[in-house]
Write a protein that holds these residues in place. Structure first.
Motif, short mmCIF file in Angstrom:
data_model
loop_
_atom_site.label_atom_id
_atom_site.label_comp_id
_atom_site.label_asym_id
_atom_site.label_seq_id
_atom_site.Cartn_x
_atom_site.Cartn_y
_atom_site.Cartn_z
N GLU A 338 -6.60 -0.60 2.98
CA GLU A 338 -6.05 0.45 2.11
C GLU A 338 -7.13 1.28 1.45
O GLU A 338 -8.19 0.77 1.05
CB GLU A 338 -5.17 -0.19 1.02
N ARG A 350 -1.73 14.35 -1.09
CA ARG A 350 -0.92 13.29 -0.50
C ARG A 350 -0.60 13.56 0.97
O ARG A 350 -0.64 12.64 1.80
CB ARG A 350 0.37 13.08 -1.30
N LEU A 353 -3.65 12.69 2.96
CA LEU A 353 -3.82 11.24 3.05
C LEU A 353 -2.89 10.64 4.09
O LEU A 353 -3.29 9.77 4.88
CB LEU A 353 -3.59 10.61 1.68
N ARG A 354 -1.64 11.09 4.10
CA ARG A 354 -0.70 10.59 5.11
C ARG A 354 -1.19 10.94 6.52
O ARG A 354 -1.12 10.12 7.44
CB ARG A 354 0.68 11.19 4.89
N THR A 360 1.38 6.60 2.60
CA THR A 360 0.77 6.72 1.27
C THR A 360 1.84 6.59 0.19
O THR A 360 2.86 7.27 0.25
CB THR A 360 0.05 8.08 1.12
N ARG A 361 1.57 5.70 -0.78
CA ARG A 361 2.51 5.51 -1.89
C ARG A 361 1.83 5.86 -3.21
O ARG A 361 0.61 5.73 -3.35
CB ARG A 361 3.02 4.07 -1.93
N THR A 372 -3.07 6.98 -5.74
CA THR A 372 -2.27 6.64 -4.57
C THR A 372 -2.95 5.53 -3.79
O THR A 372 -4.17 5.30 -3.90
CB THR A 372 -2.09 7.85 -3.63
N SER A 374 -3.13 4.34 0.29
CA SER A 374 -2.81 4.71 1.67
C SER A 374 -3.19 3.56 2.59
O SER A 374 -4.31 3.04 2.52
CB SER A 374 -3.59 5.97 2.07
N THR A 375 -2.27 3.17 3.45
CA THR A 375 -2.49 2.05 4.37
C THR A 375 -2.91 2.56 5.73
O THR A 375 -2.23 3.42 6.32
CB THR A 375 -1.21 1.21 4.51
N ARG A 376 -4.02 2.02 6.22
CA ARG A 376 -4.53 2.44 7.53
C ARG A 376 -3.57 2.01 8.62
O ARG A 376 -3.17 0.84 8.68
CB ARG A 376 -5.90 1.81 7.78
#
Length: 377
Positions: A338, A350, A353-354, A360-361, A372, A374-376
């Motif tokens: 993350e 955002r 990032l997505r 991305t949360r 935020t 963001s998960t890879r």
């Protein structure tokens, strides 16, 4: 008789790459040209005693060598992309080998008679430069500091006056001006500046050009408050664009088993982050590297990246720098790792990032800052 070098021909060969580029950004500006013209006679009188500081992309260094006959120019550039641009431009113009890069310190300026510098963004950065030049350059040194008129202040004259007996300004040309300082006087170095933050349990150290100095900016504080929930089982973490290393030091202090890297392309930031780690007894826990967007780290090698990205390019607002860091984070994160990021709430990061990292949360948000995760993918 040798032909007089043509400035237009030399400057036309210069490029900004690998720095960010845009139609309104240039590799050579009016300040570069004015600095070289104002210092031409001084360079000719001492061609082997020339120092250049914060040359954007090589115009000052290569202009001094190619147009005015300077040899063995000593150069310090805070930003790594500036160093890389200078190297590429030196090859392009046939001037490779005409300079050498050094850290900001005594070796850079020892015996220097001419110092050319682009005006830094902060008075503290100028103060550190003044202290270095006044302490170790030749007593006959002349320091030329050039910048855009609208960005130069009387405070710059005052800072130059701390280390020099004679300070005056040239006439403006094409909205640029040069401050000229002579007569160095003894001055003691005051850098790095260190400040204890009892509320954070950290001491922060900063060199002159480091963003926010020894303070902890509000964006960093917002991200610090959220960090306890950031990938609790992470074994490796990266503070990307680390500045003074506050986030890296906080992570290392809070998680004894975590391996932490602090990376920045700014030499002042890296020196500051190393000093911050040392001041907190974390030298063996935080590894500091100077590179561009984590370029030296292997792909998929990091569990957690934390980042408070810059949003200014010089004095202009730019999203490009942040996007470059986001792409770097995506490359070094392992799948499922993350990126925890803080940025001004009005910025449209955002979507980037997505696109660049993954889902991305929002972690926290207030009118000023958003955090935020963001998960890879």
């Amino acid at each position: 008789m040798d032909a007089v070098p043509d400035p237009a021909e030399l400057f036309a060969q210069l490029r900004r790459e690998p720095d960010v580029d845009a139609p309104d950004l240039v590799a050579v500006d009016a300040t570069d040209r004015l600095l070289l013209d104002e210092a031409a006679a001084a360079i000719a009188a001492a061609p082997d005693a020339v120092v250049v500081v914060d040359d954007g992309h090589g115009a000052l260094t290569l202009g001094a060598a190619g147009l005015h006959g300077a040899t063995g120019v000593r150069v310090h550039q805070d930003l790594l992309v500036g160093e890389l641009a200078l190297a590429a431009n030196a090859e392009r113009t046939g001037l490779a080998g005409s300079y050498r890069s050094l850290p900001l310190g005594p070796e850079l300026v020892r015996g220097a008679r001419v110092v050319l510098a682009k005006a830094p963004k902060s008075l503290e950065a100028l103060r550190e430069l003044v202290q270095v030049v006044a302490a170790d350059a030749d007593p006959a040194v002349t320091l030329h500091v050039g910048g855009r008129v609208k960005h130069m202040t009387l405070g710059m004259n005052d800072v130059l006056g701390e280390g020099f007996t004679d300070v005056h300004a040239t006439l403006a040309r094409q909205k640029s001006r040069v401050l000229v300082a002579r007569g160095p006087r003894p001055v003691r170095s005051s850098f790095p500046v260190c400040r204890e933050h009892a509320d954070l349990g950290l001491t922060v150290c900063a060199h002159g050009a480091a963003f926010a100095g020894a303070k902890v900016d509000r964006g960093t504080r917002a991200l610090l408050a959220a960090l306890p929930g950031a990938v609790p089982d992470a074994a490796t973490a990266l503070d990307l664009g680390c500045g003074t290393g506050v986030l890296a030091a906080a992570l290392a202090a809070a998680r004894p088993g975590l391996s932490v890297v602090a990376a920045d392309q700014s030499a002042a930031a890296c020196a500051s982050a190393a000093a911050t780690a040392a001041a907190n007894g974390l030298t063996d826990r935080v590894r500091v590297v100077r590179d561009d967007a984590a370029a030296s780290l292997p792909d998929g090698s990091v569990d957690l990246v934390v980042c408070n990205p810059p949003f200014h390019l010089g004095v202009a607002v730019s999203e490009t720098l942040a996007h470059r860091l986001f792409a770097g984070a995506a490359r070094v994160l392992r799948p499922g790792g993350e990126l925890w990021c803080v940025y001004n709430s009005h910025l449209p990061h955002r979507d980037a990032l997505r696109r660049l990292v993954g889902p991305t949360r929002q972690v926290t948000r207030d009118p000023t800052f958003t955090v935020t995760a963001s998960t890879r993918r």
